[in-house]
Design an enzyme around this catalytic site. Structure first.
Site, PDB file in Angstrom:
ATOM      1  N   GLY A  28       0.876  -1.181   0.000  1.00  0.00           N
ATOM      2  CA  GLY A  28       0.000   0.000   0.000  1.00  0.00           C
ATOM      3  C   GLY A  28       0.910   1.226   0.000  1.00  0.00           C
ATOM      4  O   GLY A  28       2.004   1.179  -0.567  1.00  0.00           O
ATOM      5  N   TYR A  75     -13.248  -8.802   7.653  1.00  0.00           N
ATOM      6  CA  TYR A  75     -12.183  -7.846   7.995  1.00  0.00           C
ATOM      7  C   TYR A  75     -11.594  -8.150   9.382  1.00  0.00           C
ATOM      8  O   TYR A  75     -10.376  -8.182   9.556  1.00  0.00           O
ATOM      9  CB  TYR A  75     -12.779  -6.439   7.941  1.00  0.00           C
ATOM     10  CG  TYR A  75     -11.793  -5.311   8.164  1.00  0.00           C
ATOM     11  CD1 TYR A  75     -10.911  -4.927   7.165  1.00  0.00           C
ATOM     12  CD2 TYR A  75     -11.765  -4.620   9.380  1.00  0.00           C
ATOM     13  CE1 TYR A  75     -10.012  -3.885   7.369  1.00  0.00           C
ATOM     14  CE2 TYR A  75     -10.881  -3.579   9.587  1.00  0.00           C
ATOM     15  CZ  TYR A  75     -10.006  -3.204   8.570  1.00  0.00           C
ATOM     16  OH  TYR A  75      -9.124  -2.177   8.779  1.00  0.00           O
ATOM     17  N   LYS A  80      -7.748  -9.266  10.350  1.00  0.00           N
ATOM     18  CA  LYS A  80      -6.909  -8.455  11.246  1.00  0.00           C
ATOM     19  C   LYS A  80      -6.505  -9.241  12.495  1.00  0.00           C
ATOM     20  O   LYS A  80      -5.420  -9.040  13.038  1.00  0.00           O
ATOM     21  CB  LYS A  80      -7.645  -7.159  11.619  1.00  0.00           C
ATOM     22  CG  LYS A  80      -7.886  -6.235  10.416  1.00  0.00           C
ATOM     23  CD  LYS A  80      -6.575  -5.797   9.789  1.00  0.00           C
ATOM     24  CE  LYS A  80      -6.750  -4.814   8.664  1.00  0.00           C
ATOM     25  NZ  LYS A  80      -5.467  -4.363   8.088  1.00  0.00           N
TER      26      LYS A  80
END
Ligand code: NDP
Length: 236
Positions: free
Chosen positions: A10, A144, A148
């Site tokens: 990213g 999600y 995580k």
């Protein structure tokens, strides 16, 4: 002073970009792997390698390029992440797979691809960007939250595997941070979230980046396998 070398997934915007800016201030040279490029000119010590981290071959190829150029990896930051929210009953296989692939599998691939270099050089730090919902869970974010929480397990396991070679592995778990990931929320939704935060404000990408900068530095030389929440007290 010789530059330190960092690789980050990213980094084209949001928290990743804030991390890159702090690292450049700290005399790092940075390679970032994302599909799009940073819009502003940040000088000669930042290098973009166009990468889709969900494509394993593409990711490994980009990492090889980065390592060839950098020669040494002082810091690896696994930051690339996406959300595909929805209640479990209606969650498609695709939305599950996409989130696990980008958020968790890419970090596994990246750590494995760089492990030989890191273990050989006998120094370095890895910082994985997790989330408070990886600690607390969150309705509507099963995919999600699982990705995580998975990053936290990866972090702790690698901290144990790599410690004897002087490599530290930690996770940062941001709370509610104002970036493009969270901008879709309405003002009413944001107000409801702020009401749950003991420090009564949203976080900024810079606040998360400051913690990454600390975990990359020798100021945290005796810290490994930890999850540091940057969340205004959300999950106390
Ligand atoms: P943004 O959406 O602003 O940025 C996401 C970054 O991930 C971009 O640089 C994007 O690059 C990159 N990315 C996404 N998919 C891919 C892909 N397939 N291949 C390569 N790069 C990819 O989000 P944030 O900055 O807010 O999030 C950064 C990290 O922080 C994420 O892991 C997120 O889960 C985590 N986090 C964020 C919180 C928040 O409140 N904002 C809270 C807790 C954790 P590009 O699109 O150019 O490929």
């Amino acid at each position: 002073m010789e530059k330190q070398k960092a690789i980050i997934t990213g980094g084209s915007r949001g928290i990743g970009l804030a991390i890159i800016k702090k690292l450049l201030e700290d005399n790092y040279e940075v390679w970032y792997l994302s599909r799009t490029e940073v819009e502003e000119n940040l000088g000669p010590f930042i290098h973009h390698i166009k990468t889709d981290v969900s494509d394993k071959e593409n990711l490994v190829e980009s990492l090889n390029t980065a390592v060839k150029e950098a020669k040494v990896v002082d810091l690896l930051v696994n930051n690339a992440g996406i959300t595909r929210d929805g209640l479990l009953m209606r969650m498609s296989d695709e939305n599950w797979d996409d989130v696990i692939t980008v958020n968790l599998t890419s970090a596994f691939i990246t750590c494995r691809a760089l492990s030989r270099t890191l273990l050989k050089q006998k120094h370095g730090a890895i910082v994985n960007i997790s989330s408070v919902v990886g600690v607390s869970g969150n309705a509507g974010q099963a995919n999600y939250s699982a990705s995580k929480a998975g990053l936290i397990g990866l972090t702790k396991s690698l901290a144990k595997e790599f410690a004897s070679r002087g490599i530290r592995v930690n996770a940062v778990a941001p709370g509610f941070i104002e970036t493009s990931m969270t901008e879709k929320l309405s003002d009413a939704q944001k107000e409801a979230i702020v009401a749950q935060i003991p420090l009564k404000k949203l976080g900024s990408a810079e606040m998360v980046a400051d913690t990454v900068r600390f975990l990359a530095s020798s100021a945290s030389q005796y810290i490994t396998g930890q999850v540091i929440c940057v969340d205004g007290g959300m999950v106390i």
